[in-house]
Write an enzyme that holds these catalytic residues in place. Sequence first.
Site, PDB file in Angstrom:
ATOM      1  N   GLU A  32       5.851 -12.385  -0.004  1.00  0.00           N
ATOM      2  CA  GLU A  32       5.701 -11.267   0.930  1.00  0.00           C
ATOM      3  C   GLU A  32       6.899 -11.257   1.864  1.00  0.00           C
ATOM      4  OE1 GLU A  32       4.771  -8.323   3.534  1.00  0.00           O
ATOM      5  OE2 GLU A  32       3.880  -8.653   1.556  1.00  0.00           O
ATOM      6  N   ARG A  65      -9.031  -1.546   7.788  1.00  0.00           N
ATOM      7  CA  ARG A  65      -8.139  -2.088   6.755  1.00  0.00           C
ATOM      8  C   ARG A  65      -7.794  -3.555   7.036  1.00  0.00           C
ATOM      9  NH1 ARG A  65      -4.427   0.038   2.962  1.00  0.00           N
ATOM     10  NH2 ARG A  65      -5.161   2.119   3.488  1.00  0.00           N
ATOM     11  N   TYR A 100     -15.209   8.719  10.342  1.00  0.00           N
ATOM     12  CA  TYR A 100     -16.282   7.826   9.904  1.00  0.00           C
ATOM     13  C   TYR A 100     -16.209   6.542  10.717  1.00  0.00           C
ATOM     14  CZ  TYR A 100     -12.441   5.924   7.021  1.00  0.00           C
ATOM     15  OH  TYR A 100     -11.238   5.409   6.589  1.00  0.00           O
ATOM     16  N   ASP A 122      -0.084   0.922  -5.545  1.00  0.00           N
ATOM     17  CA  ASP A 122       0.735   2.056  -5.117  1.00  0.00           C
ATOM     18  C   ASP A 122       2.091   2.110  -5.803  1.00  0.00           C
ATOM     19  OD1 ASP A 122      -1.193   3.069  -3.468  1.00  0.00           O
ATOM     20  OD2 ASP A 122      -0.249   2.456  -1.589  1.00  0.00           O
TER      21      ASP A 122
END
Length: 392
Positions: A30, A104, A209, A286
């Site tokens: 990462e 998230r 939401y 993605d």
Amino acid sequence: MRAIVVGAGIGGLTAALSLRRAGHEVTLVERTSRFAEVGAGIQLAPNANRVLRRLDLLDAVAARAARPNHVSFRTWSDGAEICRYLLGRAVEDTFGAPYLQVHRADLHTALAAAVPPGSVRMNTDVVGIDQDDECACVTTAGGERLRADLVVAADGVRSAARQWLFGADEAVFSRTAAYRALLPAAEVADMDLPDTGIWLGPDRHVVHYWARGGELLNIVAVFKTRAAEESWTAQAEPGEQLREFGGWDPRVRDLLERAGQVFRYGIHTRSPLPRWNTGRVTLLGDSAHAMVPFQAQGAAQAIMDAAVLGDVLVGATPAEVPDALDRYVRRRLAAATSTQNASARAGEDFHLPDGPEALARNARMAAHAAGNVFMPQATAWAADVLDDQAPS
């Protein structure tokens, strides 16, 4: 077998866990120096949550999630309800897993906590991937060459690996952007809001939401625009969101006005590819199929990619990796591309101008809801391409 996963987002972390579950040694690289609480709400449909259950993470994620009872579609100007669909227990009983709404960062934290720290290399920027018949290599900005039998590129919508594998190919601006904000529950307790609301209007729509077990209300206000930065951290100008949504139902404007810190991000996608893999290297999430978020399936599709990747590599030897990746792509590419296309169509439908087309859409949605308990995208929730022969 040794695998390297490039990118520690939701797709990359799930891929690392799925490959470890399949019995392989995994190094996760990462480029950032630490995991940060970025982003806001995310919706997790049953197809994603069946995978989280398999990874023994569903309980941890659900403990920090909201479980909505319904979703209400409404008109932009007066909030009249177009139709309503069930979520909650009805979804769980029918599809074998709940529908969850989470922050998230809570999902990311649960995934990251399950990856052994010794297998993660932070602050490692990948500048190249190459391969031969025997192995694949990742080159870092520091000049290291990391060798493996398999490389999984989960490096996001701006994927460099995609260009290294398949040539020049930039992310595509969807000509839509979104304001996002989180409001503490106490600050909206006096408002008459549906459990989950989707408000449809010309060139715009608004979704709200609950997240973090009902502690926070997540607001996403989408609008058409010619240009917008693709950034999770770019802040909107004070009052900008109110100018964009002038004339909307007072409840929507009240929500947008109460929002303190408002972020603005441009929504980018990737064009569908005929394949995601070559030799010992594959794309995932993605980097392969970034989509507009109008069916709440972007993260779910990355999670499904990771699960299937693990399935096809159970018991695989290094020599079998290229054929296994072919099977992975055959099982996932059509489904992910179909969801990409459906999400784009949903955006067009949500943003119809007032007049005959919008009235016809509303009538069509009401008729569908009258005969169906669940939203049209529930076909994706039911899709279960997981291998029953994979380890439990």
